[in-house]
Write a protein that holds these residues in place. Structure first.
Motif, PDB file in Angstrom:
ATOM      1  N   LEU A  33      38.595  37.931  45.542  1.00 33.00           N
ATOM      2  CA  LEU A  33      39.770  38.258  44.751  1.00 33.00           C
ATOM      3  C   LEU A  33      40.900  37.270  44.970  1.00 33.00           C
ATOM      4  O   LEU A  33      41.862  37.254  44.204  1.00 33.00           O
ATOM      5  N   GLN A  34      40.823  36.448  46.050  1.00 25.41           N
ATOM      6  CA  GLN A  34      41.886  35.502  46.320  1.00 25.41           C
ATOM      7  C   GLN A  34      41.769  34.256  45.449  1.00 25.41           C
ATOM      8  O   GLN A  34      42.713  33.486  45.361  1.00 25.41           O
ATOM      9  N   ARG A  35      40.665  34.065  44.794  1.00 23.86           N
ATOM     10  CA  ARG A  35      40.494  32.906  43.926  1.00 23.86           C
ATOM     11  C   ARG A  35      40.478  33.346  42.473  1.00 23.86           C
ATOM     12  O   ARG A  35      40.488  34.533  42.169  1.00 23.86           O
ATOM     13  N   LYS A  36      40.449  32.387  41.582  1.00 25.18           N
ATOM     14  CA  LYS A  36      40.431  32.696  40.156  1.00 25.18           C
ATOM     15  C   LYS A  36      38.986  32.753  39.662  1.00 25.18           C
ATOM     16  O   LYS A  36      38.171  31.922  40.005  1.00 25.18           O
ATOM     17  N   TRP A  37      38.725  33.732  38.817  1.00 24.54           N
ATOM     18  CA  TRP A  37      37.362  34.014  38.365  1.00 24.54           C
ATOM     19  C   TRP A  37      37.082  33.290  37.050  1.00 24.54           C
ATOM     20  O   TRP A  37      37.911  33.271  36.150  1.00 24.54           O
ATOM     21  N   THR A  38      35.869  32.749  36.949  1.00 25.22           N
ATOM     22  CA  THR A  38      35.416  32.186  35.683  1.00 25.22           C
ATOM     23  C   THR A  38      34.819  33.290  34.815  1.00 25.22           C
ATOM     24  O   THR A  38      34.588  34.409  35.284  1.00 25.22           O
ATOM     25  N   LEU A  39      34.562  32.956  33.565  1.00 24.21           N
ATOM     26  CA  LEU A  39      33.976  33.942  32.657  1.00 24.21           C
ATOM     27  C   LEU A  39      32.610  34.386  33.142  1.00 24.21           C
ATOM     28  O   LEU A  39      32.285  35.579  33.127  1.00 24.21           O
ATOM     29  N   ARG A  40      31.781  33.444  33.582  1.00 25.17           N
ATOM     30  CA  ARG A  40      30.432  33.796  34.024  1.00 25.17           C
ATOM     31  C   ARG A  40      30.471  34.696  35.243  1.00 25.17           C
ATOM     32  O   ARG A  40      29.665  35.638  35.375  1.00 25.17           O
TER      33      ARG A  40
END
Length: 455
Positions: A33-40
Motif C-alpha cells: 500500500l506504500q507504493r502506487k499500483w498499476t492497472l494489472r
C-alpha cells in the motif's frame, strides 16, 4: 561476567532483528500500500480477493467433488454388521413336543459387499454430464473474473481522468493567482478600478474552490477503486500513472470481433458445456429403463447361547468357526413399473436440454449485441473526441487573447471569467472523451482476448 552479558546482548539484538524481518515478511499487504499500483496489479489483487469469485471457486470445487462421487460409484462397497438379540418365552421341543420356557441370546457378525456390474449405462452418462458441468463451472469462474477485470478497469480509468482534471484546475488556479497579481499592479497604476481587483479575487477564490472539489472527486474515485479491491487500509492507497502516453488502437468492426469472441468467450463456452451436460443427463435418465446387475459377496457367522438348555453351550470360538458362511451371487433388478418415474425423469431431462439449447442461442445473440454496442460506443467516442479537440483548441485560443487583453486593461473580469469557464468546460470534455474512447477500445480488445493493460 562482562563477556556473558555481551553475549546475551548480541543474542537479544539478533532476536529483535529476526523478529522485525519476520514481521516485514508477514506484512506484504501493508508494504504494497506504500507504493502506487498499476492497472494489472489492481486487477490481479481484485480477482484474488473478490468475494463473488471466491464463491464461484467453491462452486468449482463442489462440481469436482460431484464428479469424483459419480466415478466412485463404480467401485464395490463394503459394510460390516454386528447384531445382538435376546429371546424370551416358550418354545415347543422338537423331540418331546412339550412347550418349555426358553431364554437365549444370539450374536451375529457379517461382512457384505456389492459391486455394480451393469447399471444401464447410468454411471457412464452421469460421469460425462458431471465432467461437462465441471467445465461449465470453470468457464463461469473465468467469466466472473472478466467482469471484475472490466469493473476495475473502468474505476482505474476514472481515477486517471479525475487526476488529469485536477491538474487542469491547478493550472487554472495558478494562472488566476498571476492574473490577480497583475490586476493589483494595474489598480496601483490607476489603469483599473479597485472593484475589478475585488472581482478578480472572487474569481480566484471560485477557481480555487473548483480545484478543491476536483481533488475531493479524485479522492472519492480512489476510494471507490480501493473498495472494489477489498483493501482495508485505504488512506495510503494510490495508483501509478502510465509511464508513456496511452495509445488508442484501431477500432475493429463487430463482425471481426464476433468471429474471434464466439470461440474464446467463457460465457459461450459455459453455455456449450451446460448443453452437453444436459444431453448426457438425458441418457442418464433413460438408464432407468434398463435392468441392473450387481455382484453380491457376504460373510456371515454368529454365536448362540441357551440359558436353560439341557445340553451345554459350545464355546464362542467354536461356534464362530462352525457357523460361518460365505455367499456369492448376482442380483438382477428388472424395472417393470415405477409409477412413471423414469418416463417423467426422461421428459424433464429433455426439457432441460432444450432450455440449455435456447440459453446457448441467447448467449450468442447477447454477445453480438454487446460487441455491436461497444463498437457503436467507440465510434461515438471518436466523434466526441474530435469535436472536443476542436472545441478545446478554440477555447484555448479565446482564453489566450482574453488573458492578453486583460493584462493590458482592455478586458473585464466578467469576460475573463466567462472565457476561463468555457476553457475549463472544453478541457474537461476533452479528457472525458479521451478516456471514454480508451475504455470502449479496451472493451473491444477484451472481446478479442487481448489482455487489458495501459503500458
Amino acid at each position: 561476567m562482562r563477556q556473558r552479558k555481551s553475549t546475551f546482548s548480541a543474542l537479544f539484538i539478533l532476536l529483535i532483528g529476526l523478529s522485525i524481518e519476520a514481521f516485514a515478511q508477514e506484512s506484504p499487504r501493508e508494504n504494497n500500500l506504500q507504493r502506487k499500483w498499476t492497472l494489472r496489479e489492481c486487477i490481479d489483487y481484485a480477482i484474488e480477493h473478490n468475494i463473488g469469485i471466491r464463491e464461484q471457486a467453491l462452486t468449482v470445487k463442489e462440481a469436482k467433488t460431484a464428479l469424483k462421487t459419480t466415478r466412485s460409484s463404480r467401485l464395490p462397497d463394503l459394510d460390516a454388521e454386528l447384531n445382538q438379540d435376546f429371546s424370551f418365552g416358550h418354545s415347543q421341543s422338537s423331540s418331546t413336543g412339550i412347550f418349555q420356557k426358553n431364554q437365549a441370546a444370539n450374536t451375529g457378525f457379517s461382512l457384505s459387499s456389492q459391486t455394480p456390474i451393469f447399471s444401464g449405462f447410468r454411471i457412464k452418462h452421469q460421469t460425462r454430464a458431471d465432467q461437462f458441468n465441471l467445465k461449465a463451472e470453470i468457464e463461469s469462474l473465468h467469466h466472473a473474473k472478466e467482469n471484475v477485470e472490466l469493473h476495475v478497469t473502468a474505476l482505474y480509468l476514472d481515477v486517471l481522468f479525475r487526476s488529469e482534471l485536477e491538474d487542469v484546475y491547478k493550472e487554472q488556479t495558478e494562472h488566476a493567482n498571476r492574473m490577480t497579481e497583475r490586476t493589483q499592479a494595474l489598480v496601483e497604476a490607476g489603469v483599473l478600478s479597485y472593484s475589478q481587483l475585488l472581482e478578480m479575487k472572487a474569481e480566484s477564490a471560485k477557481i480555487l474552490l473548483n480545484q478543491t472539489e476536483a481533488a475531493n472527486e479524485k479522492k472519492q474515485s480512489l476510494l471507490n477503486l480501493a473498495h472494489s479491491l477489498n483493501i482495508s487500509n485505504r488512506e495510503d492507497f494510490d495508483i501509478a500513472a502510465p509511464s508513456a502516453e496511452i495509445r488508442i488502437g484501431h477500432i475493429t468492426k463487430p463482425d471481426e470481433v464476433y468471429q474471434i469472441a464466439r470461440n474464446e468467450r467463457p460465457v459461450i463456452k459455459e453455455a456449450e458445456y451446460r448443453l452437453k451436460s444436459s444431453r448426457s443427463g438425458v441418457y442418464a435418465a433413460r438408464s432407468g429403463y434398463y435392468p441392473t446387475i450387481n455382484l453380491n459377496l457376504a460373510y456371515i457367522t454368529g454365536y448362540d447361547h441357551i440359558y436353560n438348555g439341557t445340553a451345554p453351550n459350545r464355546s464362542f470360538p467354536k461356534q464362530l468357526s462352525d457357523n460361518q458362511r460365505e455367499i456369492i451371487g448376482l442380483t438382477m433388478h428388472i424395472p417393470l413399473f415405477n409409477r412413471n418415474a423414469t418416463i417423467n425423469n426422461v421428459r424433464t431431462a429433455r426439457l432441460q436440454s432444450e432450455k440449455r439449447k435456447l440459453e446457448l442461442e441467447n448467449a450468442h445473440l447477447e454477445l453480438y449485441k454487446e460487441i455491436e454496442q461497444a463498437y457503436q460506443n467507440a465510434i461515438l467516442a471518436v466523434v466526441q473526441l474530435m469535436a472536443s479537440e476542436e472545441a478545446s483548441e478554440a477555447a484555448s485560443e479565446a482564453s489566450y487573447y482574453t488573458r492578453e487583453r486583460y493584462k493590458e486593461g482592455l478586458s473585464t473580469v466578467y469576460e475573463y471569467s466567462e472565457t476561463e469557464t468555457k476553457l475549463l468546460s472544453a478541457s474537461s470534455a476533452l479528457l472525458q472523451a479521451k478516456y471514454e474512447l480508451l475504455f470502449r477500445n479496451k472493451i473491444l480488445d477484451f472481446y478479442q482476448g487481448i489482455p487489458i493493460t495501459l503500458e
